[in-house]
Design an enzyme around this catalytic site. Structure first.
Site, short mmCIF file in Angstrom:
data_model
loop_
_atom_site.label_atom_id
_atom_site.label_comp_id
_atom_site.label_asym_id
_atom_site.label_seq_id
_atom_site.Cartn_x
_atom_site.Cartn_y
_atom_site.Cartn_z
N GLU A 189 18.29 25.58 -40.20
CA GLU A 189 19.02 24.68 -39.18
C GLU A 189 19.42 25.54 -37.76
O GLU A 189 20.55 25.95 -37.57
CB GLU A 189 20.31 24.07 -39.68
CG GLU A 189 19.84 23.03 -41.04
CD GLU A 189 20.98 22.57 -41.58
OE1 GLU A 189 22.18 22.93 -41.35
OE2 GLU A 189 20.65 21.38 -42.26
N GLU A 382 14.98 19.83 -46.33
CA GLU A 382 16.14 19.41 -47.11
C GLU A 382 16.48 17.89 -46.83
O GLU A 382 15.92 17.40 -45.64
CB GLU A 382 17.30 20.12 -46.44
CG GLU A 382 17.91 21.32 -46.56
CD GLU A 382 18.78 22.05 -46.22
OE1 GLU A 382 19.76 21.39 -45.94
OE2 GLU A 382 18.71 23.34 -45.75
C1 BGP Z 1 22.64 21.62 -44.75
C2 BGP Z 1 22.57 23.05 -45.20
C3 BGP Z 1 22.76 23.52 -46.59
C4 BGP Z 1 23.12 22.40 -47.37
C5 BGP Z 1 23.36 21.06 -46.90
C6 BGP Z 1 24.03 19.97 -47.58
O1 BGP Z 1 22.90 21.31 -43.42
O2 BGP Z 1 21.42 23.67 -44.71
O3 BGP Z 1 22.91 24.68 -46.63
O4 BGP Z 1 24.28 22.78 -48.05
O5 BGP Z 1 23.26 20.90 -45.73
O6 BGP Z 1 25.52 20.06 -47.13
P1 BGP Z 1 26.44 20.09 -47.87
O7 BGP Z 1 26.59 21.30 -48.93
O8 BGP Z 1 27.59 20.46 -46.91
O9 BGP Z 1 26.73 18.74 -48.49
#
Ligand code: BGP
Length: 482
Positions: A189, A382
């Protein structure tokens, strides 16, 4: 016709800082996430636990590490359980597994001249295990993990010195693993520094002499340079490999059809896309430069930056997609907090327990938009639903997660039928791991439950959730049985 191409890369995604644990094994150094502590919901000053970590708190934690609950150091213990976890992935039929390499396992402080052999060996072992089952690794070179030394000495990516240190690390892992890894991402990201400078760029904006936006864009400029240098290095030395740029993609909607709202949405999207524009087209897009003028963003450009960017373009684009958001041109409209980004409410979409808008069709829209703009294949690296799972009689009935993923997979199939080239799909946190925004285990994404709580209590044993068996059928049928 099949909904998904035969070579579609089904799998799951993780990141070393949130999943690996073993923070003090194989002579690993500490990263900036090793100093983020868990704060129970009721005591948080801000929605995201990492937002609470200012420089003062960092110093406090550093002076007495044992007194704090530091969950990233534990992760989900993949370091010790990688064989078991990879066997579970193989059982689900994974074609690919997205993981990141921990920079501090390879160069513990970032400054060493020689890489740490024990760290290099760990990832060789992991890749060997994946190949045993025919699983293709998808590697993020840096996923929210920077040596803490660079934060302390240089304020992280704000300093141009980090570019060379990162480039040394990137070259090392490419040379070392190019025969094991075909698909590479430079940064997780790459647009995240704007919202989370400490997590993404290892930087305290309070320590910068620049205004907030200038500090973030300065760090981003250095990351763009590092990304392009890495792309060129891969193309020159490992022509069989593919290198991608990844952004957190949130689809932006206009609140009304008022042309003023439409224009605001158009400009917002130009800025959102500027991160990929730089990676794909190899130059700063003009709308971003106008934005810099308008918002007083002043950065120091690296010598020859235009040449570097134009010589290091990417082969594919990658996105995380969790949600859409809604904006208006009227500054008086009040946006809801609690989302990944601020948004006006969307009466057509539900939200998760963490206030994240659930919008599967937004994924189909996003895929079409990005493909129209870049004409490059897109990897969805993701996506997923963070939820609270309950273990009942040793089982986890997570039909809410199945529903979420089913709708998103249908949206991807829709985009493919629209003509979009989608390379693969790796839902986030395929085995439960520590949440990036919350620093907790309570917010879970996985097909596999990890028996650990927010304080590190539990056996860390793995339990297959109902979604595990469902996803296995999805992969086996190449997306026909959703
Ligand atoms: C994205 C990131 C991840 C991950 C995901 C879910 O933005 O790349 O590292 O954690 O979000 O977010 P969270 O863990 O805050 O629910």
């Amino acid at each position: 016709m099949d909904k998904f191409p035969q070579n579609f890369l089904w799998g799951g995604a993780t990141a070393s800082a949130q999943y690996e644990g073993g923070f003090d094994e194989s002579e690993r150094g500490k990263s900036q996430l090793d100093f983020v502590n868990f704060i129970p919901k009721a005591q948080r000053e801000n929605a995201h636990s990492t937002d609470n970590l200012g420089y003062d708190r960092f110093l406090k934690i550093k002076s007495d590490e044992a007194a704090f609950n530091l969950p990233y150091r534990r992760g989900s213990d993949f370091y010790h359980r990688y064989k078991e976890d990879i066997a579970l992935m193989a059982e689900m039929g994974f074609k690919t597994f997205r993981l990141s390499i921990s920079w501090t396992r390879i160069y513990p402080t970032g400054y060493e001249d020689e890489p740490n052999q024990a760290g290099l060996k760990f990832y060789h072992d992991v890749f060997d295990e994946l190949h045993k089952y025919g699983i293709e690794p998808l590697v993020t070179i840096i996923h929210y993990e920077n040596p803490i030394t660079l934060t302390e000495d240089l304020n992280g990516w704000e300093s141009p010195e980090v570019i060379d240190l990162f480039y040394k690390y990137a070259k090392t892992v490419i040379d070392e693993y190019k025969n094991d890894v075909t698909y590479w991402l430079g940064f997780n990201e790459i647009n995240a520094a704007l919202d989370n400078p400490y997590v993404s760029a290892g930087m305290f904006t309070s320590k910068s002499k620049r205004n907030y936006l200038s500090a973030c864009y300065q760090a981003l400029h250095h990351q763009f340079i590092a990304q392009s240098l890495t792309a060129k290095y891969i193309h020159d030395t490992a022509p069989g490999c593919k290198f991608g740029s990844m952004i957190a993609r949130l689809e932006c909607y206009s609140e009304t059809c008022n042309p003023k709202d439409e224009l605001a949405t158009l400009v917002e999207d130009q800025i959102n896309c500027s991160f990929l524009d730089i990676a794909v087209r190899g130059e700063y897009p003009k709308p971003l430069l106008s934005y810099f003028n308008k918002y007083n963003v002043n950065i120091d450009y690296v010598d020859n930056y235009q040449k570097i960017l134009s010589e290091g373009k990417v082969d594919f684009i990658a996105i995380s997609y969790y949600m859409s958001y809604v904006i208006s041109a009227d500054p008086k409209k009040v946006e809801n907090p609690g989302n990944l980004t601020k948004s006006l409410s969307n009466p057509y979409a539900e939200t998760s327990e963490w206030g994240w808008t659930v919008d599967p069709l937004g994924l189909r829209i996003t895929l079409n938009r990005l493909y129209d703009r870049y004409l490059l294949p897109i990897f969805i690296v993701e996506n997923g639903l963070g939820a609270i799972d309950k273990v009942e009689d040793g089982k986890i009935h997570d039909n809410y997660r199945i529903k979420y993923l089913r709708e998103h997979i249908n949206a991807i199939a829709g985009a493919i039928s629209d003509g979009v080239e989608v390379m693969g799909y790796t839902p986030w946190g395929c085995i439960d791991l520590c949440s990036a925004s919350m620093s907790e285990m309570t917010k879970r994404y996985g097909f596999v439950y990890v028996d650990a709580d927010d304080y590190g209590n539990g056996t860390y044993n793995r339990i297959r959730k109902d979604s595990f068996y469902w996803y296995k059928d999805v992969i086996k049928s190449n997306g026909e049985l959703v």
